[in-house]
Design a protein around this motif. Structure first.
Motif, mmCIF file in Angstrom:
data_model
loop_
_atom_site.group_PDB
_atom_site.id
_atom_site.type_symbol
_atom_site.label_atom_id
_atom_site.label_comp_id
_atom_site.label_asym_id
_atom_site.label_seq_id
_atom_site.Cartn_x
_atom_site.Cartn_y
_atom_site.Cartn_z
ATOM 1 N N ARG A 83 -17.121 8.152 -2.467
ATOM 2 C CA ARG A 83 -17.291 8.032 -4.003
ATOM 3 C C ARG A 83 -15.642 7.560 -4.325
ATOM 4 N NH1 ARG A 83 -16.865 13.461 -7.060
ATOM 5 N NH2 ARG A 83 -14.095 12.788 -8.438
ATOM 6 N N GLY A 84 -16.271 6.746 -5.076
ATOM 7 C CA GLY A 84 -15.457 5.067 -5.927
ATOM 8 C C GLY A 84 -15.137 4.336 -5.115
ATOM 9 N N SER A 85 -15.538 3.838 -3.837
ATOM 10 C CA SER A 85 -14.918 2.857 -3.502
ATOM 11 C C SER A 85 -15.361 1.333 -3.648
ATOM 12 C CB SER A 85 -15.952 2.948 -1.897
ATOM 13 O OG SER A 85 -16.960 3.176 -1.777
ATOM 14 N N ASP A 86 -16.119 1.325 -4.939
ATOM 15 C CA ASP A 86 -16.680 0.468 -4.845
ATOM 16 C C ASP A 86 -15.453 -0.822 -5.390
ATOM 17 O OD1 ASP A 86 -19.085 0.945 -5.125
ATOM 18 O OD2 ASP A 86 -18.890 1.736 -7.273
ATOM 19 N N SER A 87 -14.647 -0.318 -6.000
ATOM 20 C CA SER A 87 -13.387 -1.580 -6.326
ATOM 21 C C SER A 87 -12.411 -0.876 -4.485
ATOM 22 C CB SER A 87 -12.146 -1.064 -7.610
ATOM 23 O OG SER A 87 -11.843 0.386 -6.982
ATOM 24 N N LEU A 88 -12.843 -0.518 -4.062
ATOM 25 C CA LEU A 88 -11.450 -0.220 -2.498
ATOM 26 C C LEU A 88 -12.037 -0.812 -1.393
ATOM 27 C CD1 LEU A 88 -10.564 3.359 -2.953
ATOM 28 C CD2 LEU A 88 -9.287 0.818 -4.036
ATOM 29 N N PHE A 89 -13.711 -1.451 -2.135
ATOM 30 C CA PHE A 89 -14.447 -1.785 -0.534
ATOM 31 C C PHE A 89 -13.400 -3.281 0.351
ATOM 32 C CE2 PHE A 89 -17.593 -4.850 1.127
ATOM 33 C CZ PHE A 89 -18.067 -3.854 2.664
ATOM 34 N N LEU A 90 -13.498 -4.511 -0.955
ATOM 35 C CA LEU A 90 -13.122 -5.689 -0.586
ATOM 36 C C LEU A 90 -11.529 -4.929 0.296
ATOM 37 C CD1 LEU A 90 -14.147 -8.436 -0.135
ATOM 38 C CD2 LEU A 90 -13.426 -8.857 -2.046
ATOM 39 N N THR B 281 -8.183 6.212 -0.908
ATOM 40 C CA THR B 281 -7.205 5.085 -0.723
ATOM 41 C C THR B 281 -7.637 4.213 -0.271
ATOM 42 O OG1 THR B 281 -6.347 6.837 0.869
ATOM 43 C CG2 THR B 281 -5.735 6.746 -1.498
ATOM 44 N N VAL B 282 -6.815 2.464 -0.415
ATOM 45 C CA VAL B 282 -7.463 1.597 0.532
ATOM 46 C C VAL B 282 -7.839 1.929 2.127
ATOM 47 C CG1 VAL B 282 -7.057 -1.030 1.089
ATOM 48 C CG2 VAL B 282 -7.527 -0.370 -1.313
ATOM 49 N N VAL B 283 -6.850 2.238 2.756
ATOM 50 C CA VAL B 283 -6.679 3.111 4.151
ATOM 51 C C VAL B 283 -7.248 4.297 4.139
ATOM 52 C CG1 VAL B 283 -4.824 3.893 5.569
ATOM 53 C CG2 VAL B 283 -4.121 2.730 3.699
ATOM 54 N N LEU C 277 0.505 -1.258 0.145
ATOM 55 C CA LEU C 277 0.280 0.074 0.013
ATOM 56 C C LEU C 277 1.384 1.408 -0.302
ATOM 57 C CD1 LEU C 277 -2.462 -1.148 2.593
ATOM 58 C CD2 LEU C 277 -2.802 -0.889 -0.103
ATOM 59 N N ARG C 278 1.190 1.732 -1.159
ATOM 60 C CA ARG C 278 2.074 3.235 -1.488
ATOM 61 C C ARG C 278 1.159 4.111 -2.177
ATOM 62 N NH1 ARG C 278 7.868 1.361 -3.000
ATOM 63 N NH2 ARG C 278 8.163 3.188 -2.948
ATOM 64 N N PRO C 279 1.216 4.949 -1.852
ATOM 65 C CA PRO C 279 0.647 6.189 -2.216
ATOM 66 C C PRO C 279 1.894 6.517 -2.859
ATOM 67 C CG PRO C 279 1.424 6.628 -0.552
ATOM 68 C CD PRO C 279 1.665 5.365 -0.152
ATOM 69 N N THR C 280 1.314 6.876 -4.367
ATOM 70 C CA THR C 280 1.989 8.110 -5.180
ATOM 71 C C THR C 280 1.550 9.378 -5.051
ATOM 72 O OG1 THR C 280 0.597 7.242 -7.283
ATOM 73 C CG2 THR C 280 1.947 5.650 -6.934
ATOM 74 N N PHE D 116 -7.665 -5.866 4.053
ATOM 75 C CA PHE D 116 -6.992 -4.713 5.880
ATOM 76 C C PHE D 116 -6.701 -4.829 6.531
ATOM 77 C CE2 PHE D 116 -4.678 -0.467 6.796
ATOM 78 C CZ PHE D 116 -3.951 -0.976 6.708
ATOM 79 N N LEU D 117 -7.889 -4.906 6.944
ATOM 80 C CA LEU D 117 -8.792 -4.981 8.369
ATOM 81 C C LEU D 117 -9.126 -5.753 9.323
ATOM 82 C CD1 LEU D 117 -11.530 -2.191 8.279
ATOM 83 C CD2 LEU D 117 -9.382 -1.602 9.459
ATOM 84 N N PHE D 118 -8.916 -6.898 8.169
ATOM 85 C CA PHE D 118 -8.968 -8.373 8.782
ATOM 86 C C PHE D 118 -7.546 -9.056 8.873
ATOM 87 C CE2 PHE D 118 -8.663 -12.953 8.074
ATOM 88 C CZ PHE D 118 -9.853 -13.415 9.587
ATOM 89 N N LEU D 119 -6.277 -8.553 8.371
ATOM 90 C CA LEU D 119 -5.258 -8.691 8.204
ATOM 91 C C LEU D 119 -4.565 -8.239 9.750
ATOM 92 C CD1 LEU D 119 -3.757 -8.841 4.819
ATOM 93 C CD2 LEU D 119 -4.336 -10.626 5.605
ATOM 94 N N LEU D 120 -4.709 -6.304 10.193
ATOM 95 C CA LEU D 120 -4.775 -5.857 11.163
ATOM 96 C C LEU D 120 -5.090 -6.534 12.651
ATOM 97 C CD1 LEU D 120 -4.513 -2.365 9.717
ATOM 98 C CD2 LEU D 120 -2.491 -3.941 10.026
#
Length: 82
Positions: free
Chosen positions: A45-52, A13-15, A2-5, A57-61
């Motif tokens: 906005r635009g979180s359709d592809s970022l939800f899963l 972002t996923v975070v 998870l590296r921002p550009t 990420f939260l599960f791994l934490l």
């Protein structure tokens, strides 16, 4: 990774989606999968592809658990995770 550009919008972002979901789950403790998906769609906005990926990420934490019988996500907190 998870590296921002320099082209990444901070709110898309996923975070950020994970943070929005975590705030909601900390307040309510439980959330049905479909309700959380609708909440993230409404909040970011635009979180359709970022939800899963955000849920993964939260599960791994170790902050959430999935309950398949009720199709719900439960906040377990940082100290209660196995």
């Amino acid at each position: 990774m998870l590296r921002p550009t320099k082209h990444s919008h901070p709110d898309r972002t996923v975070v950020n989606v994970a943070l929005v979901l975590l705030k909601h789950l900390r307040k309510n403790r439980f959330g049905r999968y479909s309700d959380l998906r609708a909440f993230s769609k409404k909040s970011v906005r635009g979180s359709d592809s970022l939800f899963l990926p955000a849920l993964n990420f939260l599960f791994l934490l170790g902050l959430i658990e999935y309950k398949p019988k009720t199709d719900a996500i439960e906040y377990v907190g940082p100290n209660e995770a196995i």
